[in-house]
Scaffold this motif. Structure first.
Motif, PDB file in Angstrom:
ATOM      1  N   GLY A  36     -14.188  12.679  14.661  1.00 41.06           N
ATOM      2  CA  GLY A  36     -13.023  11.852  14.351  1.00 41.06           C
ATOM      3  C   GLY A  36     -13.135  11.226  12.963  1.00 41.06           C
ATOM      4  N   TYR A  37     -12.025  11.181  12.267  1.00 35.56           N
ATOM      5  CA  TYR A  37     -11.991  10.598  10.927  1.00 35.56           C
ATOM      6  C   TYR A  37     -10.774   9.674  10.802  1.00 35.56           C
ATOM      7  CZ  TYR A  37     -15.373  14.195   9.553  1.00 35.56           C
ATOM      8  OH  TYR A  37     -16.492  14.988   9.445  1.00 35.56           O
ATOM      9  N   CYS A  38     -10.953   8.631  10.005  1.00 28.63           N
ATOM     10  CA  CYS A  38      -9.841   7.721   9.700  1.00 28.63           C
ATOM     11  C   CYS A  38      -9.636   7.687   8.189  1.00 28.63           C
ATOM     12  CB  CYS A  38     -10.107   6.318  10.239  1.00 28.63           C
ATOM     13  SG  CYS A  38     -10.096   6.223  12.056  1.00 28.63           S
ATOM     14  N   ILE A  39      -8.373   7.723   7.783  1.00 28.17           N
ATOM     15  CA  ILE A  39      -8.008   7.774   6.368  1.00 28.17           C
ATOM     16  C   ILE A  39      -7.279   6.491   5.995  1.00 28.17           C
ATOM     17  CG2 ILE A  39      -6.883   9.138   4.570  1.00 28.17           C
ATOM     18  CD1 ILE A  39      -8.966  10.700   6.128  1.00 28.17           C
ATOM     19  N   MET A  40      -7.620   5.968   4.809  1.00 26.02           N
ATOM     20  CA  MET A  40      -6.924   4.816   4.231  1.00 26.02           C
ATOM     21  C   MET A  40      -6.683   5.096   2.758  1.00 26.02           C
ATOM     22  SD  MET A  40      -9.327   1.818   5.814  1.00 26.02           S
ATOM     23  CE  MET A  40     -10.745   2.742   5.240  1.00 26.02           C
ATOM     24  N   ALA A  41      -5.757   4.347   2.156  1.00 23.81           N
ATOM     25  CA  ALA A  41      -5.498   4.519   0.721  1.00 23.81           C
ATOM     26  C   ALA A  41      -5.017   3.205   0.124  1.00 23.81           C
ATOM     27  CB  ALA A  41      -4.462   5.620   0.492  1.00 23.81           C
ATOM     28  N   GLU A  42      -5.156   3.109  -1.191  1.00 20.04           N
ATOM     29  CA  GLU A  42      -4.646   1.969  -1.941  1.00 20.04           C
ATOM     30  C   GLU A  42      -4.140   2.462  -3.285  1.00 20.04           C
ATOM     31  OE1 GLU A  42      -8.146  -0.504  -2.209  1.00 20.04           O
ATOM     32  OE2 GLU A  42      -8.732   0.342  -4.153  1.00 20.04           O
ATOM     33  N   ILE A  43      -3.413   1.598  -3.967  1.00 20.06           N
ATOM     34  CA  ILE A  43      -2.884   1.923  -5.295  1.00 20.06           C
ATOM     35  C   ILE A  43      -3.497   0.967  -6.310  1.00 20.06           C
ATOM     36  CG2 ILE A  43      -0.824   2.067  -6.738  1.00 20.06           C
ATOM     37  CD1 ILE A  43       0.786   2.620  -4.218  1.00 20.06           C
TER      38      ILE A  43
ATOM     39  N   PRO B  32       0.836  -1.206   0.000  1.00 16.23           N
ATOM     40  CA  PRO B  32       0.000   0.000   0.000  1.00 16.23           C
ATOM     41  C   PRO B  32       0.873   1.258   0.000  1.00 16.23           C
ATOM     42  CG  PRO B  32      -0.636  -1.522   1.758  1.00 16.23           C
ATOM     43  CD  PRO B  32       0.651  -2.004   1.219  1.00 16.23           C
ATOM     44  N   PRO B  33       0.272   2.392  -0.341  1.00 23.92           N
ATOM     45  CA  PRO B  33       1.040   3.643  -0.266  1.00 23.92           C
ATOM     46  C   PRO B  33       1.312   4.031   1.184  1.00 23.92           C
ATOM     47  CG  PRO B  33      -1.258   4.097  -0.760  1.00 23.92           C
ATOM     48  CD  PRO B  33      -1.106   2.609  -0.801  1.00 23.92           C
ATOM     49  N   VAL B  34       2.364   4.803   1.360  1.00 27.18           N
ATOM     50  CA  VAL B  34       2.680   5.366   2.674  1.00 27.18           C
ATOM     51  C   VAL B  34       1.933   6.689   2.800  1.00 27.18           C
ATOM     52  CG1 VAL B  34       4.509   6.225   4.170  1.00 27.18           C
ATOM     53  CG2 VAL B  34       4.937   4.257   2.665  1.00 27.18           C
TER      54      VAL B  34
ATOM     55  N   ARG C 227      -5.072  -2.196   1.146  1.00 25.13           N
ATOM     56  CA  ARG C 227      -5.225  -0.862   1.711  1.00 25.13           C
ATOM     57  C   ARG C 227      -4.185  -0.616   2.803  1.00 25.13           C
ATOM     58  NH1 ARG C 227     -11.601   0.829   2.312  1.00 25.13           N
ATOM     59  NH2 ARG C 227     -12.174   0.526   0.113  1.00 25.13           N
ATOM     60  N   SER C 228      -3.847   0.647   2.941  1.00 25.63           N
ATOM     61  CA  SER C 228      -2.939   1.024   4.023  1.00 25.63           C
ATOM     62  C   SER C 228      -3.649   0.889   5.370  1.00 25.63           C
ATOM     63  CB  SER C 228      -2.478   2.480   3.830  1.00 25.63           C
ATOM     64  OG  SER C 228      -3.613   3.349   3.928  1.00 25.63           O
ATOM     65  N   GLU C 229      -2.886   0.910   6.415  1.00 18.53           N
ATOM     66  CA  GLU C 229      -3.490   0.947   7.746  1.00 18.53           C
ATOM     67  C   GLU C 229      -4.200   2.279   7.951  1.00 18.53           C
ATOM     68  OE1 GLU C 229      -0.633   0.162  10.751  1.00 18.53           O
ATOM     69  OE2 GLU C 229      -0.184  -1.870  10.048  1.00 18.53           O
ATOM     70  N   GLU C 230      -5.219   2.253   8.770  1.00 17.05           N
ATOM     71  CA  GLU C 230      -5.972   3.483   9.042  1.00 17.05           C
ATOM     72  C   GLU C 230      -5.094   4.480   9.795  1.00 17.05           C
ATOM     73  OE1 GLU C 230      -9.488   2.569  11.211  1.00 17.05           O
ATOM     74  OE2 GLU C 230     -10.482   1.538   9.537  1.00 17.05           O
ATOM     75  N   ARG C 231      -5.202   5.736   9.357  1.00 17.50           N
ATOM     76  CA  ARG C 231      -4.587   6.852  10.086  1.00 17.50           C
ATOM     77  C   ARG C 231      -5.712   7.760  10.553  1.00 17.50           C
ATOM     78  NH1 ARG C 231       0.611   8.251   8.642  1.00 17.50           N
ATOM     79  NH2 ARG C 231       0.364   9.829  10.281  1.00 17.50           N
ATOM     80  N   CYS C 232      -5.854   7.914  11.856  1.00 22.19           N
ATOM     81  CA  CYS C 232      -7.020   8.597  12.410  1.00 22.19           C
ATOM     82  C   CYS C 232      -6.645   9.939  13.020  1.00 22.19           C
ATOM     83  CB  CYS C 232      -7.689   7.712  13.473  1.00 22.19           C
ATOM     84  SG  CYS C 232      -8.301   6.139  12.778  1.00 22.19           S
TER      85      CYS C 232
ATOM     86  N   SER D 289      -0.660  13.249   2.042  1.00 19.64           N
ATOM     87  CA  SER D 289       0.457  13.000   1.127  1.00 19.64           C
ATOM     88  C   SER D 289       0.621  11.499   0.951  1.00 19.64           C
ATOM     89  CB  SER D 289       1.752  13.600   1.680  1.00 19.64           C
ATOM     90  OG  SER D 289       1.633  15.000   1.817  1.00 19.64           O
ATOM     91  N   LEU D 290       0.808  11.081  -0.282  1.00 25.14           N
ATOM     92  CA  LEU D 290       0.897   9.660  -0.622  1.00 25.14           C
ATOM     93  C   LEU D 290       2.254   9.369  -1.254  1.00 25.14           C
ATOM     94  CD1 LEU D 290      -2.545   9.823  -2.347  1.00 25.14           C
ATOM     95  CD2 LEU D 290      -2.169   8.450  -0.315  1.00 25.14           C
ATOM     96  N   ARG D 291       2.816   8.220  -0.908  1.00 26.28           N
ATOM     97  CA  ARG D 291       4.078   7.814  -1.512  1.00 26.28           C
ATOM     98  C   ARG D 291       4.027   6.340  -1.868  1.00 26.28           C
ATOM     99  NH1 ARG D 291       8.589   5.636   0.638  1.00 26.28           N
ATOM    100  NH2 ARG D 291       8.026   6.176   2.779  1.00 26.28           N
ATOM    101  N   ALA D 292       4.367   6.035  -3.109  1.00 26.41           N
ATOM    102  CA  ALA D 292       4.398   4.642  -3.551  1.00 26.41           C
ATOM    103  C   ALA D 292       5.568   3.913  -2.890  1.00 26.41           C
ATOM    104  CB  ALA D 292       4.521   4.581  -5.077  1.00 26.41           C
ATOM    105  N   PRO D 293       5.505   2.589  -2.794  1.00 23.30           N
ATOM    106  CA  PRO D 293       6.594   1.837  -2.148  1.00 23.30           C
ATOM    107  C   PRO D 293       7.930   2.025  -2.866  1.00 23.30           C
ATOM    108  CG  PRO D 293       4.662   0.443  -2.480  1.00 23.30           C
ATOM    109  CD  PRO D 293       4.406   1.712  -3.228  1.00 23.30           C
TER     110      PRO D 293
END
Length: 231
Positions: free
Chosen positions: A204-211, A130-132, A222-227, A145-149
């Protein structure tokens, strides 16, 4: 004369029995399920022991070659090892080239035959992490901000290369409103910086992302949740 014939018969029977017993032993030692596992172009050869185990006395020998080559090359770091894997990343650097790996086992002076992988092409078969994510709160909106592996390769200036150097990537960003327990996709596209607006204060909000890789129709996990808590 009779005893001479008996001795010859015994000798022939002994030799034939030895050959017959050696062949099953070779097959029982032969490594099983030999295959490549690739993640972010870290290409690792894996296998399982043969059908008959001999404790920790088994040792393994690894070779590799490019598709079309006649000659196999020894992997010196994986020659006579006890592990059930071998890192062939540096031997498979041309990611669009097909490769083969093979393994044989030895125990008690008996060597198995070789077990060969299916054809392996890193560009088609590697799996992507998943992206960082990096999240910054600016007032009542979030800057994601998203970063590919990163990959095990570097450019001529010594900088890390990423998946973006080899694929067209689409980033997907999801947000969950914790009070509503509702997930929403807030962005899909090539940009690596995403602004999320319209957030409710004191929520409260949690963010996730995928590529997503359109050319291969494949997505990462998916990335781990960042809340975060909106003030």
């Amino acid at each position: 004369m009779k005893s001479k014939h008996c001795f010859l018969g015994f000798l022939i029977n002994f030799l034939l029995t030895g050959v017959v017993e050696t062949q099953p032993a070779q097959e029982s030692l032969k490594p099983q399920r030999v295959h490549f596992l690739s993640r972010n172009f870290h290409n690792i050869l894996h296998w399982q022991p043969g059908k008959v185990l001999t404790g920790n006395r088994n040792i393994y020998f690894v070779q590799y070659k490019t598709y079309g080559q006649r000659q196999w090359t020894n992997k010196e770091d994986c020659w006579g090892i006890q592990e059930l894997f071998c890192d062939l990343t540096n031997e498979t650097l041309d990611i669009q080239e097909p490769y083969y790996g093979r393994v044989r086992a030895a125990a008690a002076e008996i060597h198995s035959t070789w077990s060969i992988t299916p054809r392996f092409t890193p560009w088609f078969e590697t799996k992507m992490d998943p992206p960082v994510l990096n999240i910054t709160q600016v007032g009542r909106y979030l800057l994601v901000s998203l970063r590919a592996p990163n990959l095990p390769y570097r450019d001529q200036k010594g900088r890390n290369l990423s998946m973006e150097n080899y694929y067209e990537l689409v980033y997907r960003v999801f947000i969950i409103n914790n009070s509503l327990e509702k997930e929403q996709k807030v962005y899909e596209g090539p940009h690596r910086v995403v602004e999320i607006e319209g957030l409710t204060p004191r929520s409260g909000y949690c963010i996730m992302a995928e590529i997503y890789q359109p050319m291969l129709d494949r997505r990462s996990q998916r990335s781990e949740e960042r809340c975060v808590e909106i003030l």
